[in-house]
Design a protein around this motif. Structure first.
Motif, PDB file in Angstrom:
ATOM      1  N   THR A 276       0.825  -1.211   0.000  1.00  0.00           N
ATOM      2  CA  THR A 276       0.000   0.000   0.000  1.00  0.00           C
ATOM      3  C   THR A 276       0.862   1.265   0.000  1.00  0.00           C
ATOM      4  N   ASP A 333      -6.710  -6.385   0.756  1.00  0.00           N
ATOM      5  CA  ASP A 333      -7.775  -5.530   0.212  1.00  0.00           C
ATOM      6  C   ASP A 333      -8.158  -4.440   1.208  1.00  0.00           C
ATOM      7  N   LYS A 337      -7.289  -0.382   0.671  1.00  0.00           N
ATOM      8  CA  LYS A 337      -8.347   0.620   0.526  1.00  0.00           C
ATOM      9  C   LYS A 337      -8.310   1.669   1.643  1.00  0.00           C
ATOM     10  N   TYR A 338      -8.316   1.201   2.912  1.00  0.00           N
ATOM     11  CA  TYR A 338      -8.527   2.124   4.030  1.00  0.00           C
ATOM     12  C   TYR A 338      -7.274   2.901   4.444  1.00  0.00           C
ATOM     13  N   ASN A 341      -6.819   5.575   1.750  1.00  0.00           N
ATOM     14  CA  ASN A 341      -7.781   6.667   1.975  1.00  0.00           C
ATOM     15  C   ASN A 341      -7.313   7.584   3.104  1.00  0.00           C
TER      16      ASN A 341
END
Length: 621
Positions: A276, A333, A337-338, A341
């Motif tokens: 990430t 996943d 994503k988080y 963000n």
């Protein structure tokens, strides 16, 4: 040679309690005396609490009350209560329990039906009471044998109460340490917001889950940026980076179980974090630079988890269960994503992380040359390394029951290391011998670990250069004399670990060996005394004229005697961190420029006999 007959008479079936009592390590890991957080007496407590937690998770009972007094443990929940007709079976019949019905316990910890049976079998006395439907069923056992059973009307609140006293023939001279119990209970409340646990009158409760865990385990002055706290249906993550710590720190949990050895979920989290960050910043940063100094926690819920041992310290499952993807995909996943963000929305944190990575990269490149030289030197030294006398079983030997007993003694001088080496258990106890006082590493960079041969060899012996996951010994024991020089060496070693490997202390791997100050004996009996009070009690106990010997150093104790102090009766004092003071401030206080405050503290707190040290010596140290 005559052939040994093998007939039906040779075949013997042990009943459930005989097997547990004969092979306790299979069920609760190591036995211990309570000086280590993973000793068996804490596993017994955990097995009973796990059942209470499962009730809370099912929406029954928001409070658990625990009282430990004089080694008697009482645990009371306000859940649904064990069905009255099954109370005896649930605590004394293997493969009996409600957790086989996945409708009732979808994401439970104790899926094996062994937990309370092991507690029952390994307890001198065990009593269970279930209250429900206006009645109370009580069953009492001794060493797993039912001795009393009764049913009566009751107006008490529904729930289950378990009382037990661990068997002293199995757990020798044990005692529950409140610090370890409290840490266990805090983990339970972090993972179960809304739950209240009352321990000996003190309440434990958490509103913010894993965020509270990181804040309670560390001083917030050590955090580089505010904790990132992310929550999903079956996952919760909290993370930050440390200003002072070099290595990575992970707290991982599955269904409320603290997986101290990590597993598939922790590996997936580490991988997801790197992936990430690289994608967010658009740079192929080195994984070690991204993760360096991280302080983090992850908790997931899995259907019917598979662990790598009965004590459930490492997750083996690759699937989340149900219709969910694999553990790896699910965590990747979620983080992808988080966390991405979060970084888009929090520019200050985003910048702080990038600065940290760039700094870690710079330090790694500066160190790479000296690291190679140090490794080459260590390889040569290890071929004829007289500092380390290794043992056979290590922490990473998953299949060996005794891996948790693996211990490295760090000794000063040849005489002390000689005594320990001759009297140790070669299977589980290793010895690392220091050459006098180690270097004061306060304020120095990691470079010094590689440049200083002694520190480099110690790091190599522990195998913690790359990661704490590769640690070779569960217990690291500082074994020095109880005099000024010995105390100074302890302080210098603790400084080394605090400066470069503080998680060794946070995770309860570091201890001080307690050795006797006196030997009191007559013709019939010998008593070793660790304090002035014990010496007086021994003199009173031994009739006639007792001979009293004062031990002034470890080297004075013969190997024959030393085996008593590092065997079953070993006394270890855990080194613990005070969360109220940041690691930086702690090091400054003890190892910075000499201050009147520190001098006063040492004089007031050093518990050493006055005839051993005079105050002038103390003030000159």
């Amino acid at each position: 040679m005559a052939e040994t007959k093998y007939t039906e008479d040779n075949i013997r079936s042990l009943d459930w309690k005989e097997h547990i009592r004969m092979r306790p390590g299979m069920y609760i890991g190591k036995l211990g005396d309570g000086s280590s957080a993973d000793d068996g007496i804490y596993i017994l407590l955990k097995e009973v609490i796990d059942n209470c937690i499962d009730e809370f998770v099912m929406g029954a009972g928001k409070t658990i009350e625990i009282v430990i007094k004089d080694n008697t443990v009482n645990v009371r929940d306000y859940g649904r209560g064990i069905p009255l007709g099954k109370v005896v079976d649930v605590v004394s019949k293997m493969n009996t329990g409600g957790k086989y019905d996945t409708r009732a316990f979808k994401k439970s910890v104790g899926l094996n039906g062994v937990g309370t049976k092991a507690v029952n079998a390994l307890s001198n006395s065990f009593k269970v009471a279930s209250i429900r439907d206006g009645q109370q069923k009580i069953a009492e056992f001794k060493a797993g044998n039912l001795v009393n059973e009764e049913l009566e009307d009751s107006s008490k609140r529904r729930g289950t109460k378990v009382s037990f006293v661990p068997d002293e023939t199995i757990f020798k001279k044990y005692k529950y340490r409140n610090e370890y119990v409290e840490r266990m209970l805090k983990n339970y409340v972090y993972l179960n917001p809304g739950l209240t646990i009352v321990f000996n009158g003190e309440k434990f409760h958490s509103e913010n889950g894993l965020k509270d865990l990181l804040e309670d385990n560390n001083n917030q002055e050590d955090f580089l940026y505010p904790i990132i706290h992310l929550k999903g249906d079956d996952i919760e993550v909290a993370l930050t980076h440390s200003k002072t710590q070099y290595s990575e720190e992970y707290h991982s949990f599955v269904n409320g179980q603290h997986t101290t050895q990590g597993g598939t979920h922790q590996a997936a989290f580490r991988e997801a974090l790197v992936k990430t960050v690289r994608e967010h910043y658009g740079k192929n940063y080195d994984a070690s630079d991204i993760r360096k100094s991280i302080i983090s926690a992850i908790a997931i819920k899995v259907m019917e988890p598979v662990f790598e041992s009965q004590t459930k310290t490492k997750l083996g499952s690759t699937d989340m269960g149900g219709n969910l993807p694999t553990v790896r995909t699910y965590i990747n996943d979620f983080i992808g994503k988080y966390l991405d963000n979060y970084l888009h929305k929090n520019q200050d944190t985003k910048d702080a992380i990038q600065r940290k990575i760039v700094q870690a990269e710079k330090e790694r490149k500066e160190l790479s040359g000296i690291r190679k030289l140090a490794r080459d030197r260590a390889k040569k030294a290890s071929l004829h390394n007289k500092k380390l006398r290794d043992c056979r079983v290590h922490l990473q030997d998953m299949k060996k029951d005794r891996r948790l007993e693996s211990t490295l003694f760090i000794t000063e001088g040849d005489s002390a290391s000689g005594s320990i080496t001759k009297s140790r258990d070669v299977n589980t106890q290793a010895v690392f011998s220091l050459r006098g006082k180690p270097l004061n590493s306060y304020g120095m960079s990691k470079k010094i670990v590689y440049e200083n041969e002694e520190f480099n060899l110690l790091q190599a012996a522990l195998n913690i250069e790359e990661s704490m996951e590769d640690l070779r010994y569960n217990n690291i024991v500082i074994a020095t004399d109880a005099d000024v020089d010995g105390m100074h060496i302890r302080l210098l070693l603790i400084t080394f670990f605090l400066q470069f490997f503080p998680e060794l202390i946070k995770e309860n791997h570091l201890y001080i060996l307690q050795t006797p100050l006196f030997r009191v004996r007559n013709k019939k009996e010998t008593i070793y005394c660790y304090s002035e009070e014990e010496r007086r009690a021994a003199i009173e106990k031994l009739t006639g004229k007792a001979e009293i010997t004062r031990f002034k150093g470890l080297g004075e104790i013969s190997p024959d005697e030393f085996k008593h102090f590092i065997g079953d009766d070993i006394r270890l004092e855990p080194v613990m961190l005070d969360k109220a003071m940041s690691i930086d401030n702690l090091l400054k206080f003890y190892m910075g420029k000499n201050t009147p405050d520190r001098q006063e503290f040492i004089i007031n707190n050093l518990k050493v006999e006055l005839d051993l040290i005079d105050e002038n010596q103390l003030q000159n140290n």
